[in-house]
Design a protein around this motif. Structure first.
Motif, short mmCIF file in Angstrom:
data_model
loop_
_atom_site.label_atom_id
_atom_site.label_comp_id
_atom_site.label_asym_id
_atom_site.label_seq_id
_atom_site.Cartn_x
_atom_site.Cartn_y
_atom_site.Cartn_z
N MET A 87 -1.37 0.77 116.69
CA MET A 87 -1.13 0.87 118.14
C MET A 87 -2.45 0.75 118.92
N LEU A 88 -3.49 1.41 118.42
CA LEU A 88 -4.78 1.35 119.09
C LEU A 88 -5.31 -0.08 119.13
N ILE A 89 -5.16 -0.79 118.00
CA ILE A 89 -5.63 -2.18 117.93
C ILE A 89 -4.86 -3.05 118.92
N TRP A 90 -3.58 -2.81 119.10
CA TRP A 90 -2.79 -3.58 120.07
C TRP A 90 -3.28 -3.34 121.49
N PHE A 91 -3.55 -2.09 121.82
CA PHE A 91 -4.06 -1.78 123.16
C PHE A 91 -5.41 -2.46 123.40
N VAL A 92 -6.26 -2.41 122.42
CA VAL A 92 -7.58 -3.04 122.55
C VAL A 92 -7.44 -4.55 122.68
N SER A 93 -6.52 -5.14 121.94
CA SER A 93 -6.30 -6.59 122.02
C SER A 93 -5.82 -6.99 123.41
N ILE A 94 -4.92 -6.19 123.97
CA ILE A 94 -4.43 -6.47 125.33
C ILE A 94 -5.57 -6.38 126.33
N TYR A 95 -6.42 -5.37 126.15
CA TYR A 95 -7.58 -5.22 127.04
C TYR A 95 -8.49 -6.45 126.99
N LEU A 96 -8.74 -6.93 125.77
CA LEU A 96 -9.61 -8.09 125.62
C LEU A 96 -9.01 -9.32 126.29
N LEU A 97 -7.71 -9.49 126.15
CA LEU A 97 -7.04 -10.64 126.79
C LEU A 97 -7.11 -10.54 128.31
N VAL A 98 -6.95 -9.32 128.84
CA VAL A 98 -7.07 -9.13 130.29
C VAL A 98 -8.48 -9.46 130.77
N SER A 99 -9.49 -9.03 130.03
CA SER A 99 -10.88 -9.31 130.40
C SER A 99 -11.15 -10.81 130.42
N ILE A 100 -10.66 -11.51 129.39
CA ILE A 100 -10.83 -12.96 129.35
C ILE A 100 -10.12 -13.62 130.53
N GLY A 101 -8.91 -13.13 130.83
CA GLY A 101 -8.15 -13.68 131.95
C GLY A 101 -8.86 -13.51 133.29
N ILE A 102 -9.43 -12.32 133.50
CA ILE A 102 -10.18 -12.07 134.73
C ILE A 102 -11.40 -12.99 134.81
N GLY A 103 -12.09 -13.13 133.68
CA GLY A 103 -13.27 -13.99 133.66
C GLY A 103 -12.94 -15.44 133.94
N LEU A 104 -11.84 -15.92 133.37
CA LEU A 104 -11.46 -17.32 133.60
C LEU A 104 -10.93 -17.53 135.02
N TYR A 105 -10.26 -16.52 135.58
CA TYR A 105 -9.84 -16.63 136.98
C TYR A 105 -11.07 -16.73 137.90
N ALA A 106 -12.07 -15.93 137.61
CA ALA A 106 -13.29 -15.97 138.42
C ALA A 106 -13.98 -17.33 138.33
N ALA A 107 -13.77 -18.03 137.21
CA ALA A 107 -14.39 -19.34 137.03
C ALA A 107 -13.90 -20.36 138.05
N THR A 108 -12.74 -20.12 138.65
CA THR A 108 -12.23 -21.06 139.66
C THR A 108 -13.08 -21.05 140.92
N ARG A 109 -13.94 -20.06 141.08
CA ARG A 109 -14.82 -19.98 142.26
C ARG A 109 -16.14 -20.72 142.06
N VAL A 110 -16.36 -21.23 140.86
CA VAL A 110 -17.62 -21.92 140.58
C VAL A 110 -17.50 -23.39 140.97
N HIS A 111 -18.29 -23.78 141.99
CA HIS A 111 -18.29 -25.16 142.46
C HIS A 111 -19.65 -25.81 142.34
N ASN A 112 -20.71 -25.00 142.17
CA ASN A 112 -22.05 -25.55 142.07
C ASN A 112 -22.94 -24.57 141.31
N THR A 113 -24.21 -24.95 141.15
CA THR A 113 -25.15 -24.13 140.40
C THR A 113 -25.35 -22.76 141.04
N LYS A 114 -25.41 -22.71 142.35
CA LYS A 114 -25.63 -21.45 143.05
C LYS A 114 -24.47 -20.48 142.80
N ASP A 115 -23.24 -21.01 142.77
CA ASP A 115 -22.09 -20.17 142.44
C ASP A 115 -22.22 -19.63 141.02
N TYR A 116 -22.64 -20.49 140.11
CA TYR A 116 -22.70 -20.12 138.70
C TYR A 116 -23.80 -19.10 138.42
#
Length: 503
Positions: free
Chosen positions: A1-30
């Protein structure tokens, strides 16, 4: 159960990071999130990037073994570093509208100083990022109860951090840091509440630690101990100031006032919360002294995870490992991005006559991948503890980059010749002492710092043999034009009103 919760957390973190990537349009953004982050996110990024594996696992295990005097470099030195950045560096650097801290050395001195200091900064991140990768491997192996080896855990952890850092840059770091800071704060407070219930309250733990002499902070009054104490303190307090991860968080702020307040608030918050892992780890000596005694002889970094896994309910375990992974990943992402941007901007870009913003953004991402591979290999082959990896990381910037930064901002007579003398005196003396007499009364990196300061004074006051001063550029665009035509050192940065420095 603990491993499942941790896995979900990791997927959420990746999702947030990839969503934030949509704001990158140039070097200054990055690189600096478009210089548009509000105060609460700047505070979160400053706090979260420092609250990493060394805070939860490294500081806590060091406190168990050496007491408060053993953690003078972190959190005392490291939190003071962030506060000093906010009070004395953030405003001046923010007005210059730079992409990296390496840009400052080119603007204030010349291309040679820029390349040397930037390479020193990049090298310093090997230990820092590797410590986070090592910690991820330890946590994943621990959670899998040995099904994954620490090496396999390192590879998985490095891949996860690389994915969202590669695409989203500073935007991903900022968004995930904010999310992860919330988990760190809530998780640590809750775990502190649960563990204090196992020990009879906070007072019982504090009393026991005091009786064991764990609160002895100041060194013995002899030359060796006093110099070692000072060296440990200044390594993180001063050596961490000329660092890209700190710089990019401050420069990502919406205004210069936000940059100042975010650095001070993040540093203060970090100092307060860094004591919770120390409290938790020492609590284990009351809850399970046999386990602590065994692990102190083998791997003291496992004391705190073992306490949580063996003596707390499932929800507390989820909160702890969620907070721990948040701490590690937030630090790892920021410290993976920082040296990559520095190397691309201040070393590689100068080798090309012209490069479009799009191609430069691609270059940074290629460097991110390469650096991720290098630090993972370094972590896989390193035998050092997490705490020592981090503590040793900043010696090179302490002796090579700190004095040129401070003198350039606050001393009118500082010049390129002085900067080169400071770098040479600092690096050579430090390396020679480390090689020839590492056990000398004078810690090698403290001697290197003092000789670096002497080099700056001597070089700046001697007759000028290196070129003539030229005006300092105001903006990032002017800076690149300046670098193309600059051949020698420049005069002190002009003290214009902030409105003069346009985006």
């Amino acid at each position: 159960m603990l491993i499942w919760f941790v896995s979900i957390y990791l997927l959420v973190s990746i999702g947030i990071g990839l969503y934030a990537a949509t704001r990158v349009h140039n070097t200054k953004d990055y690189a600096v999130a478009g210089r548009s982050l509000p105060l609460y996110i700047v505070t979160a990024t400053v706090f979260a990037t420092w609250f990493g594996s060394e805070t939860v696992l490294g500081i806590s295990s060091t406190f168990l073994q050496e007491g408060l005097g053993g953690v003078v470099s972190d959190p005392f030195g490291s939190s003071m570093c962030l506060i000093l950045v906010g009070l004395f560096f953030a405003r001046k650097l923010y007005r210059m509208n730079l992409l990296t801290i390496g840009d400052y050395y080119r603007a204030r001195y010349n291309r040679t100083v820029e390349v040397i200091t930037s390479l020193c900064i990049v090298v310093s991140y090997l230990g820092w990022v590797s410590a986070q990768i090592t910690a991820l491997g330890l946590v994943f192996s621990f959670l899998s109860q040995g099904s994954l080896s620490p090496a396999e855990g390192m590879l998985i952890g490095a891949a996860i951090v690389l994915v969202y850092t590669l695409f989203g840059g500073m935007w991903s770091v900022a968004f995930t840091d904010f999310f992860q800071m919330i988990l760190i704060v809530l998780g640590m407070l809750y775990i502190g509440y649960v563990v204090s219930g196992l020990t009879g309250g906070v007072g019982a733990v504090v009393k026991h630690a005091a009786e064991a002499g764990k609160f002895e902070f100041w060194p013995k009054l002899n030359t060796r101990d006093v110099l070692a104490f000072i060296a440990a303190w200044v390594t993180m307090m001063f050596g961490s100031i000329p660092q890209q991860d700190v710089f990019q968080r401050v420069m990502s702020a919406r205004t210069e006032d936000t940059a100042v307040r975010g650095a001070v608030a993040g540093g203060s918050l970090y100092f307060l919360f860094a004591f919770i892992p120390m409290f938790l780890a020492y609590s284990a000596t009351l809850v399970d002294p046999a386990m602590v005694s065994k692990l102190l002889d083998s791997d003291s970094q496992q004391v705190l995870p073992s306490l949580i896994l063996n003596h707390t309910p499932l929800f507390a375990q989820v909160m702890f490992f969620g907070a721990l992974l948040s701490a590690i990943m937030s630090t790892a992402s920021g410290t993976l991005l920082a040296p990559s941007v520095t190397f691309a901007e201040n070393v590689l870009k100068g080798m090309f006559k012209e490069m479009s913003d799009r191609r430069f953004l691609l270059l940074i991402r290629v460097v991110v991948v390469c650096f991720a591979v290098i630090v993972t290999l370094f972590a896989l082959n390193s035998k050092a503890s997490i705490f020592s990896m981090v503590e040793n990381a900043y010696k090179v910037t302490l002796v090579a980059a700190f004095i040129p930064l401070v003198a350039g901002l606050y001393w009118k007579r500082a010049n390129t010749q002085g900067a080169l003398f400071a770098i040479a005196f600092g690096l050579i003396s430090w390396l020679l002492l480390e090689w020839l007499k590492p056990d000398t009364v004078w810690p090698p990196h403290l001697a290197g710092l003092l000789l670096s300061a002497a080099g700056m004074v001597v070089g700046s006051l001697l007759p000028h043999f290196i070129g003539r001063p030229t005006p300092l550029p105001h903006t990032h665009e002017e800076l690149h034009h300046h670098a193309a035509v600059q051949t020698q050192h420049v005069a002190e940065p002009p003290h214009h009103h902030p409105s003069a420095h346009s985006e």
